[in-house]
Design a protein around this motif. Structure first.
Motif, mmCIF file in Angstrom:
data_model
loop_
_atom_site.group_PDB
_atom_site.id
_atom_site.type_symbol
_atom_site.label_atom_id
_atom_site.label_comp_id
_atom_site.label_asym_id
_atom_site.label_seq_id
_atom_site.Cartn_x
_atom_site.Cartn_y
_atom_site.Cartn_z
ATOM 1 N N GLY A 68 53.160 40.447 42.406
ATOM 2 C CA GLY A 68 51.953 40.263 43.202
ATOM 3 C C GLY A 68 50.646 40.325 42.440
ATOM 4 O O GLY A 68 50.592 40.428 41.213
ATOM 5 N N ARG A 69 49.584 40.268 43.195
ATOM 6 C CA ARG A 69 48.228 40.185 42.632
ATOM 7 C C ARG A 69 47.861 41.429 41.820
ATOM 8 O O ARG A 69 47.283 41.318 40.737
ATOM 9 C CB ARG A 69 47.213 39.987 43.761
ATOM 10 C CG ARG A 69 45.777 39.847 43.275
ATOM 11 C CD ARG A 69 44.835 39.520 44.409
ATOM 12 N NE ARG A 69 43.471 39.353 43.921
ATOM 13 C CZ ARG A 69 42.466 38.907 44.659
ATOM 14 N NH1 ARG A 69 42.672 38.587 45.928
ATOM 15 N NH2 ARG A 69 41.259 38.787 44.156
ATOM 16 N N GLU A 70 48.173 42.622 42.338
ATOM 17 C CA GLU A 70 47.810 43.855 41.638
ATOM 18 C C GLU A 70 48.470 43.906 40.260
ATOM 19 O O GLU A 70 47.819 44.230 39.252
ATOM 20 C CB GLU A 70 48.219 45.073 42.470
ATOM 21 C CG GLU A 70 47.812 46.399 41.838
ATOM 22 C CD GLU A 70 48.183 47.590 42.710
ATOM 23 O OE1 GLU A 70 48.036 48.739 42.231
ATOM 24 O OE2 GLU A 70 48.626 47.389 43.863
ATOM 25 N N PHE A 71 49.736 43.573 40.201
ATOM 26 C CA PHE A 71 50.455 43.535 38.927
ATOM 27 C C PHE A 71 49.811 42.512 37.996
ATOM 28 O O PHE A 71 49.630 42.761 36.798
ATOM 29 C CB PHE A 71 51.915 43.170 39.176
ATOM 30 C CG PHE A 71 52.761 43.089 37.931
ATOM 31 C CD1 PHE A 71 53.512 44.180 37.511
ATOM 32 C CD2 PHE A 71 52.789 41.928 37.161
ATOM 33 C CE1 PHE A 71 54.284 44.109 36.354
ATOM 34 C CE2 PHE A 71 53.552 41.851 36.002
ATOM 35 C CZ PHE A 71 54.304 42.931 35.598
ATOM 36 N N THR A 72 49.443 41.350 38.537
ATOM 37 C CA THR A 72 48.870 40.269 37.736
ATOM 38 C C THR A 72 47.533 40.666 37.131
ATOM 39 O O THR A 72 47.273 40.414 35.946
ATOM 40 C CB THR A 72 48.697 39.008 38.602
ATOM 41 O OG1 THR A 72 49.946 38.675 39.217
ATOM 42 C CG2 THR A 72 48.216 37.836 37.767
ATOM 43 N N GLU A 73 46.683 41.285 37.922
ATOM 44 C CA GLU A 73 45.365 41.676 37.410
ATOM 45 C C GLU A 73 45.488 42.751 36.328
ATOM 46 O O GLU A 73 44.731 42.743 35.353
ATOM 47 C CB GLU A 73 44.474 42.138 38.562
ATOM 48 C CG GLU A 73 44.111 40.993 39.504
ATOM 49 C CD GLU A 73 42.974 41.340 40.446
ATOM 50 O OE1 GLU A 73 42.920 42.501 40.908
ATOM 51 O OE2 GLU A 73 42.144 40.454 40.726
ATOM 52 N N LYS A 74 46.448 43.643 36.480
ATOM 53 C CA LYS A 74 46.690 44.641 35.436
ATOM 54 C C LYS A 74 47.173 43.968 34.156
ATOM 55 O O LYS A 74 46.737 44.303 33.043
ATOM 56 C CB LYS A 74 47.726 45.660 35.911
ATOM 57 C CG LYS A 74 48.015 46.763 34.889
ATOM 58 C CD LYS A 74 49.068 47.740 35.409
ATOM 59 C CE LYS A 74 49.369 48.804 34.351
ATOM 60 N NZ LYS A 74 50.430 49.748 34.807
ATOM 61 N N LEU A 75 48.068 42.980 34.307
ATOM 62 C CA LEU A 75 48.565 42.223 33.157
ATOM 63 C C LEU A 75 47.419 41.514 32.421
ATOM 64 O O LEU A 75 47.358 41.519 31.184
ATOM 65 C CB LEU A 75 49.592 41.190 33.624
ATOM 66 C CG LEU A 75 50.033 40.151 32.591
ATOM 67 C CD1 LEU A 75 50.908 40.792 31.524
ATOM 68 C CD2 LEU A 75 50.785 39.006 33.269
ATOM 69 N N LEU A 76 46.500 40.935 33.173
ATOM 70 C CA LEU A 76 45.384 40.215 32.553
ATOM 71 C C LEU A 76 44.448 41.169 31.811
ATOM 72 O O LEU A 76 43.912 40.826 30.751
ATOM 73 C CB LEU A 76 44.617 39.419 33.609
ATOM 74 C CG LEU A 76 45.412 38.274 34.248
ATOM 75 C CD1 LEU A 76 44.562 37.535 35.270
ATOM 76 C CD2 LEU A 76 45.934 37.307 33.188
ATOM 77 N N GLU A 77 44.258 42.352 32.342
ATOM 78 C CA GLU A 77 43.436 43.336 31.631
ATOM 79 C C GLU A 77 44.114 43.747 30.324
ATOM 80 O O GLU A 77 43.456 43.911 29.292
ATOM 81 C CB GLU A 77 43.196 44.560 32.512
ATOM 82 C CG GLU A 77 42.250 44.296 33.677
ATOM 83 C CD GLU A 77 40.884 43.806 33.226
ATOM 84 O OE1 GLU A 77 40.364 44.303 32.202
ATOM 85 O OE2 GLU A 77 40.335 42.899 33.883
#
Length: 353
Positions: free
Chosen positions: A257-266
Motif C-alpha cells: 500500500g501507500r504507506e509502505f510505498t512512501e517509506k520506500l521512497l524516503e
C-alpha cells in the motif's frame, strides 16, 4: 480653520505613508514570488530534443523555467509537497520505444535503449505481449531515488538494480517523453529481475479526474478492476519473447500500500543522497545544477555546453520502427479470468459489474 488645517495635513501624511506601505508590500510580494518560482521550477520543465528520433543519436534533455539544462535524475525534486511526487515520463502509454534515463551520460538525458542485433547496435523496442500493446501505463522513474546494488533488501533478499525507482501512472491522459508529471503514489510491487530488486510504484496524476477516488492500492482494484493483476502479469512475462526468463516477486506478488510505498521512497531518496555526495559507491554520472553543496554541481555554462555538444534535433529525419514492432507475442498467462455463467436463469452474483 486651524483644526481643519491640521486634519488636512494629517490626512496627507497618512496617505503618503499608505502609498509607501503599499509600495513596500508590492516589492515584498514580488521578491517572495520570485523565490517561490525559483524553488518550484519543477512545474515548468521543458524538454529539449537532440539528434534524430529512432536512432542512437536521439536524446531528450530537460531544461528548467530559466532555460538551463538539468538532470531529470538529480535536479528534479522527489516531491512537490507532502503526498505529491514528481515523475519523469520515459515511455508514454501504449508505446514500444524503450526510452530510459541514462546513467552513463552527463545530465542523464533520456535515451532509447539499445541492443546488439546480428553484430550491429540498434535501438530497442519492447514486444507486444498479448493482450497488451507496449506498456499499458505511462512509465518512467521517480527522481532523486536510487536502488543501491549493495543494499540487500530484506523484502526480496537481493540488491537493487542501480536505477532510480520505476513508476507507472494510470491516469487517462497519454504522456510524452520527458514530461514531468505530479502524481499521488498508491502502492508498489517488488519485482525481482535477473537477481536484482526492481520496485514498480503505481500512481495517478493529481490532475486526473480519478485522482480523488484513488488514495491507496485497494482503491485501484475497486475502481479499475483487473489492472493490478494485469500489471503483475505483464511484469512476469514481458521479457520472455526476447529469450528472457519469467520474473519473480517479493511478497508473493502482492501489491503493497501507500504507506509502505512512501517509506520506500524516503529510503531510496536517502541512498540517492549518498550517491550524489559520494558517500556510497555507484557508477552513475551525477553532474547536476541544483544541488550546490554536491561535489558534482556544475555551472549553467557547463550545463549548456553539455546540451550543445549534441547534434541538432532533426525530426524530419525520424527513422520509423521496423514492422516487427507491431507483431504480437504469446506467452503463458498468469491472470486468472473467471468464466461467468447463469444459475437458475440468473447471472452469478460474483460476475455482476
Amino acid at each position: 480653520a486651524v483644526v481643519s488645517t491640521q486634519s488636512t495635513e494629517s490626512s496627507g501624511i497618512n496617505a503618503e505613508y499608505g502609498e509607501i506601505y503599499k509600495m513596500l508590500a508590492l516589492i515584498f510580494h514580488v521578491v517572495v514570488s520570485l523565490l517561490i518560482i525559483d524553488d518550484c521550477e519543477a512545474l515548468q520543465y521543458k524538454s529539449a530534443h537532440r539528434g534524430i528520433p529512432g536512432t542512437l543519436s536521439h536524446r531528450v534533455y530537460l531544461r528548467n523555467s530559466k532555460g538551463v539544462p538539468i538532470s531529470p535524475f538529480h535536479d528534479v525534486p522527489l516531491k512537490v509537497e507532502d503526498g505529491v511526487y514528481n515523475m519523469v515520463v520515459e515511455m508514454p502509454r501504449w508505446s514500444n520505444a524503450k526510452y530510459e534515463t541514462s546513467k552513463k551520460e552527463k545530465l542523464n538525458p533520456i535515451i532509447q535503449d539499445s541492443k546488439i542485433y546480428d553484430g550491429v547496435e540498434k535501438v530497442r523496442y519492447v514486444h507486444n505481449v498479448f493482450p497488451y500493446h507496449g506498456y499499458m501505463w505511462n512509465y518512467g522513474s521517480i527522481p532523486q531515488t536510487w536502488e543501491d546494488p549493495e543494499y540487500i533488501d530484506p523484502n526480496t533478499g537481493v540488491g537493487g538494480d542501480n536505477d532510480p525507482v520505476d513508476i507507472l501512472e494510470i491516469g487517462r491522459n497519454v504522456g510524452y517523453v520527458g514530461e514531468i508529471k505530479q502524481v499521488k503514489v498508491l502502492g508498489v510491487i517488488a519485482l525481482v529481475d535477473k537477481g536484482e530488486t526492481d520496485w514498480k510504484v503505481m500512481s495517478i496524476d493529481i490532475n486526473d479526474p480519478m485522482a480523488s477516488s484513488l488514495n491507496d492500492i485497494q482503491d485501484v482494484e475497486k475502481n479499475m478492476p483487473g489492472l493490478l493483476a494485469a500489471s503483475r502479469d505483464f511484469f512476469r512475462n514481458y521479457k520472455v519473447p526476447r529469450g528472457g526468463q519469467y520474473n519473480v516477486f517479493g511478497f508473493e506478488g502482492e501489491w503493497q500500500g501507500r504507506e509502505f510505498t512512501e517509506k520506500l521512497l524516503e529510503e531510496t531518496h536517502g541512498r540517492w543522497r549518498g550517491l550524489l555526495y559520494r558517500k556510497t559507491k555507484g557508477k552513475i554520472m551525477t553532474e547536476n545544477t541544483r544541488n550546490k553543496d554536491s561535489p558534482f554541481h556544475i555551472s549553467k555554462k557547463e550545463a549548456r555546453a553539455i546540451l550543445n555538444s549534441n547534434p541538432p534535433y532533426k525530426p524530419d529525419m525520424t527513422v520509423a520502427p521496423p514492422d516487427s514492432v507491431q507483431y504480437v507475442s504469446f506467452v503463458k498467462r498468469t491472470v486468472s479470468e473467471p468464466v461467468c455463467g447463469v444459475v437458475d436463469g440468473k447471472t452469478e452474483t460474483s460476475c455482476k459489474p
